[in-house]
Design an enzyme around this catalytic site. Structure first.
Site, PDB file in Angstrom:
ATOM      1  N   ASP A  84       0.808  -1.224   0.000  1.00  0.00           N
ATOM      2  CA  ASP A  84       0.000   0.000   0.000  1.00  0.00           C
ATOM      3  C   ASP A  84       0.838   1.269   0.000  1.00  0.00           C
ATOM      4  OD1 ASP A  84       0.834  -0.538   2.615  1.00  0.00           O
ATOM      5  OD2 ASP A  84      -1.157  -1.175   3.254  1.00  0.00           O
ATOM      6  N   ASN A 155      -7.708  -2.826  14.069  1.00  0.00           N
ATOM      7  CA  ASN A 155      -9.095  -3.118  13.675  1.00  0.00           C
ATOM      8  C   ASN A 155      -9.174  -4.353  12.786  1.00  0.00           C
ATOM      9  OD1 ASN A 155      -7.992  -2.292  11.295  1.00  0.00           O
ATOM     10  ND2 ASN A 155      -9.274  -0.491  11.008  1.00  0.00           N
ATOM     11  N   HIS A 157      -7.424  -4.911  10.011  1.00  0.00           N
ATOM     12  CA  HIS A 157      -7.195  -4.726   8.568  1.00  0.00           C
ATOM     13  C   HIS A 157      -5.947  -5.459   8.094  1.00  0.00           C
ATOM     14  CE1 HIS A 157      -4.748  -0.692   9.050  1.00  0.00           C
ATOM     15  NE2 HIS A 157      -3.957  -1.725   9.123  1.00  0.00           N
ATOM     16  N   GLU A 162      -9.910  -2.229   4.915  1.00  0.00           N
ATOM     17  CA  GLU A 162     -10.479  -1.893   6.217  1.00  0.00           C
ATOM     18  C   GLU A 162     -11.754  -2.703   6.475  1.00  0.00           C
ATOM     19  OE1 GLU A 162      -8.651  -0.298   8.056  1.00  0.00           O
ATOM     20  OE2 GLU A 162      -7.917   1.606   7.283  1.00  0.00           O
TER      21      GLU A 162
HETATM   22  C1  F6R Z   1       1.367  -1.685   6.010  1.00  0.00           C
HETATM   23  C2  F6R Z   1       0.033  -2.250   6.066  1.00  0.00           C
HETATM   24  C3  F6R Z   1      -0.766  -2.289   7.317  1.00  0.00           C
HETATM   25  C4  F6R Z   1       0.065  -2.598   8.553  1.00  0.00           C
HETATM   26  C5  F6R Z   1      -0.798  -2.606   9.821  1.00  0.00           C
HETATM   27  C6  F6R Z   1       0.041  -2.802  11.070  1.00  0.00           C
HETATM   28  O1  F6R Z   1       1.927  -1.813   4.722  1.00  0.00           O
HETATM   29  O2  F6R Z   1      -0.454  -2.688   5.067  1.00  0.00           O
HETATM   30  O3  F6R Z   1      -1.803  -3.227   7.182  1.00  0.00           O
HETATM   31  O4  F6R Z   1       0.686  -3.843   8.394  1.00  0.00           O
HETATM   32  O5  F6R Z   1      -1.484  -1.405   9.928  1.00  0.00           O
HETATM   33  O6  F6R Z   1       0.867  -1.697  11.233  1.00  0.00           O
HETATM   34  P1  F6R Z   1       1.992  -1.659  12.364  1.00  0.00           P
HETATM   35  O7  F6R Z   1       2.981  -2.688  12.000  1.00  0.00           O
HETATM   36  O8  F6R Z   1       2.570  -0.271  12.268  1.00  0.00           O
HETATM   37  O9  F6R Z   1       1.313  -1.936  13.641  1.00  0.00           O
END
Ligand code: F6R
Length: 269
Positions: A84, A155, A157, A162
């Site tokens: 992303d 959450n 995701h 989401e």
């Molecule tokens: C990042 C991504 C997100 C993160 C998730 C966890 O490329 O796609 O899904 O993996 O938000 O983020 P952290 O590791 O910062 O807790």
């Protein structure tokens, strides 16, 4: 680098390996990625990796970079596709995932710059659909993802897919696209952006369908703040309200690597 000791649970058809701490889980993820690169190279002469950003995989990249420094692992015949990117954002913006990947991985290894793919946060809005379709076609033309590294949002995701009201059957067909970030995701980005009103509220994300198509999926979750999401994904119903629960559709190809803190709510399962 040695494989750290783990305890394996089997939940919702998936192997869940529990490590004592984030460092051990990250070493395990790096070793798994290395093995996938070695195997794919032996089979097809190249490897294709789907990569994640965020705080969780930073240690994984540090270990992969270390393996490269010692001469144990080359990325010459590897292509990468990131999950992303915020939208809109310039690649050289320090908060972009382009910058993150350059900082933590790309600049330290022998990956060819034309093989390191990150969704373009500067694309004109009317062209984002075509850009997303092209990104997916490039993955297909590269032979598909050998591995997709994932983190989990608080959450639930995955990527920036989401929570939503779609049926699971419909959610697993979602392709790469421009999305609105969930309030929890925006709240978690406040520190990075320096205030809620400064968080970029949209992003381009690889779709759930694209993630599930990877030949191997590695979900890395560390820290007590992830315990609830991990439990919801592994013990709760399969629902698009917890996108990580949709990984059960790729259960035989999915491995969860979690540390003790993130496993708190599943440990007794
Ligand atoms: C990042 C991504 C997100 C993160 C998730 C966890 O490329 O796609 O899904 O993996 O938000 O983020 P952290 O590791 O910062 O807790």
């Amino acid at each position: 680098m040695k494989t750290p000791p783990s305890r394996t649970l089997f939940l919702s058809g998936m192997d869940v390996k529990v490590y004592p701490d984030p460092e051990a889980a990250s070493i395990a993820a790096a070793l798994l990625i290395e093995q996938i690169v070695v195997d794919a190279r032996a089979k097809r002469g190249k490897a294709v990796l789907g990569l994640a950003t965020g705080s969780t995989p930073k240690r994984v990249y540090a270990h992969l970079v270390e393996r490269h420094r010692t001469g144990a692992l080359s990325f010459r015949d590897v292509s990468t596709y990131n999950l992303d990117e915020y939208y809109p954002i310039a690649a050289n913006d320090p908060r972009s995932y382009h910058s993150y990947m350059y900082e933590h991985f790309f600049r330290h290894v022998d990956l060819a710059s034309n093989r390191a793919h990150v969704l373009d946060g500067t694309i004109t809005e009317s062209l984002t659909e075509a850009h997303a379709a092209l990104f997916e076609r490039s993955i297909e033309a590269d032979g598909g993802l050998d591995a997709q590294l994932l983190g989990i949002g608080r959450n639930g995701h995955i990527g920036f897919n989401e929570p939503c009201d779609l049926t699971p059957e419909r959610a697993i067909t979602l392709g790469t696209r421009l999305v609105e970030l969930h309030p929890t995701t925006r709240a978690d980005a406040v520190a990075e952006f320096g205030g809620m009103d400064r968080v970029i509220p949209r992003a381009l994300t690889l779709g759930i369908a694209t993630i599930l198509a990877a030949r191997s999926i590695i979900m890395l979750a560390t820290g007590a703040h992830k315990a609830e999401a991990v439990a919801a994904a592994l013990l709760g119903p399969v629902t698009a309200q917890v996108p990580a629960s949709l990984l059960t559709y790729a259960a035989p190809r999915t491995t969860w690597l979690v540390d003790h803190a993130a496993a708190r709510a599943i440990a007794q399962a």
